[in-house]
Motif scaffolding. Structure first.
Motif, short mmCIF file in Angstrom:
data_model
loop_
_atom_site.label_atom_id
_atom_site.label_comp_id
_atom_site.label_asym_id
_atom_site.label_seq_id
_atom_site.Cartn_x
_atom_site.Cartn_y
_atom_site.Cartn_z
N PRO A 96 0.88 -0.86 0.05
CA PRO A 96 0.38 -0.02 0.03
C PRO A 96 0.78 1.37 0.13
CG PRO A 96 -0.11 -0.61 2.37
CD PRO A 96 0.87 -2.14 1.24
N VAL A 97 0.40 2.14 -0.59
CA VAL A 97 1.29 3.34 -0.89
C VAL A 97 1.17 4.23 0.24
CG1 VAL A 97 0.40 3.57 -3.48
CG2 VAL A 97 -0.45 4.89 -1.89
N SER A 98 0.67 4.05 1.63
CA SER A 98 0.16 5.13 2.63
C SER A 98 0.00 4.98 3.49
CB SER A 98 -0.01 6.85 1.76
OG SER A 98 0.27 7.18 2.80
N MET A 99 1.15 5.14 4.86
CA MET A 99 0.52 4.65 5.97
C MET A 99 -1.09 5.56 6.52
SD MET A 99 0.64 1.96 7.23
CE MET A 99 1.01 1.93 9.05
N THR A 100 -0.58 7.01 6.42
CA THR A 100 -1.77 7.88 7.05
C THR A 100 -2.25 8.17 5.18
OG1 THR A 100 0.09 9.56 6.59
CG2 THR A 100 -0.11 8.18 8.78
N VAL A 101 -3.38 9.65 5.81
CA VAL A 101 -3.70 9.95 4.99
C VAL A 101 -3.36 11.68 4.45
CG1 VAL A 101 -6.12 11.18 4.43
CG2 VAL A 101 -6.12 9.78 5.67
N ASP A 102 -2.83 12.29 5.21
CA ASP A 102 -1.78 13.46 5.09
C ASP A 102 -0.03 12.95 3.57
OD1 ASP A 102 -3.54 14.71 6.14
OD2 ASP A 102 -2.54 15.22 8.29
N HIS A 103 0.23 11.72 4.67
CA HIS A 103 1.15 11.56 4.02
C HIS A 103 0.92 10.65 2.50
CE1 HIS A 103 3.63 7.96 1.55
NE2 HIS A 103 4.47 8.86 2.46
N GLY A 104 -0.12 10.66 2.06
CA GLY A 104 -0.33 9.82 0.78
C GLY A 104 -0.62 10.83 -0.24
#
Length: 329
Positions: A96-104
């Protein structure tokens, strides 16, 4: 354009599958490798040629590279993809491309602002059966989707996969393939509600992820659904399947690269036997032709799938349904 110069950040696990494919593409040349384990990066460079690094920023700053693969565990997706996109490099990011909304969202902003080609590693979208099924379902009303991914534990006692803060759990790290395929075939998921438990893998060391997850899904179309996961089947017996309940009282049962329609003999779907453009071939060709549409999962699409499980994990923590932000137009 000339050959696409490719670098790899991360040289273990899924990276090797991509490296072996990219090496065979005439229009691509691998020029650099990076891994926090120097010996692993050096081994890759010795085998395939190119420079090797232990700092991804140096690879970006010092190497003439057109595109970079990021084959990293979920927790290792930091700001490096954003920096690569800001430098104008095309990016391929393993799921998965990210662990958090903000990072993605920060990476997506850089991708869009700098008009870079992007891809995400959802290989199922490139299979003939899934492509045929998507065409079959596109005009059909779907009432409910029910999916499961049941298996064991990845890696040994010290593996990052067992740690919730590093992997995001079975739903986020592995069943993301099911989530993405559900979106690909049934449309966007707008709300999730997750319940989780840890009752079986209590004997496993360094294990903080749930061993059971049940997620209710609400779709933009008005359909409803559910996905369940478990990593408790350490002795075998795992399985995966996704069922779609359709108009005309039909059900489609999707495995991996195959599906059945029930009742039997009610309908048939012709599945092409022609070879499809592979996920790595599509990425390189998209760069060569400046044609993002050749890629079946862009960074935005991959982020949308990640957001479903990110919000599901948030839902489990908060004990209430969570709306899924929509980033795919």
């Amino acid at each position: 354009m000339s050959d696409v110069k490719v670098g790899f950040v991360g040289t273990g696990g899924m990276a090797n599958a991509h490296i072996s494919q990219v090496e065979t593409i005439e229009e691509a040349t691998i020029v650099a490798f990076c891994d926090i384990e120097e010996e692993r990066a050096k081994v890759a460079a010795d085998r395939y040629g190119g420079q090797y690094y232990t700092d991804a920023r140096r690879l970006i700053d010092e190497t003439e590279v057109d595109a970079i693969y990021f084959c990293l565990p979920p927790f290792a997706h930091t700001d490096i993809e954003r920096l690569a996109a800001e430098s104008g490099r095309h990016i391929f990011v393993e799921k998965p491309v990210s662990m958090t909304v903000d990072h993605g969202l920060s990476v997506l902003e850089a991708v869009n602002k700098n008009s870079v080609i992007s891809g995400v590693g959802y290989q199922g979208r490139y299979q003939n059966a899934e492509i045929a099924l998507r065409d079959y379902l596109k005009d059909k009303a779907i009432g409910m989707v029910v999916s499961h991914r049941w298996g064991g534990i990845a890696g040994g006692a010290d593996h990052w996969w067992r740690v919730m803060e590093k992997s995001g759990g079975m739903l986020h790290e592995q069943a993301t393939h099911q989530v993405d395929m559900i979106r690909y075939l049934a449309g966007e998921i707008t709300e999730v509600y997750k319940l989780s438990a840890m009752k079986i893998n209590t004997d496993q060391p360094n294990h903080t992820i749930p061993d059971a997850e049940v997620v209710s899904l609400k779709f933009a179309s008005g359909a409803v659904g559910q996905i369940t996961t478990t990593c408790a089947l350490t002795g075998g017996g795992g399985s995966m399947r996704t069922d779609f309940m359709l108009e005309d009282h039909q059900i489609v049962q999707l495995g991996w690269g195959n599906f059945e329609i029930q009742p039997e003999n009610v309908d048939t779907v012709e599945i092409s036997t022609d070879p499809q453009l592979g996920i790595d071939q599509a990425f390189i060709q998209a760069i060569q032709t400046n044609n993002q549409s050749l890629i079946k999962s862009s960074y935005a699409d991959g982020l949308q799938s990640a957001l479903v499980s990110i919000c599901a994990n948030q839902s489990a923590e908060e004990g209430k349904p969570v709306a899924v932000p929509q980033v795919v137009s």
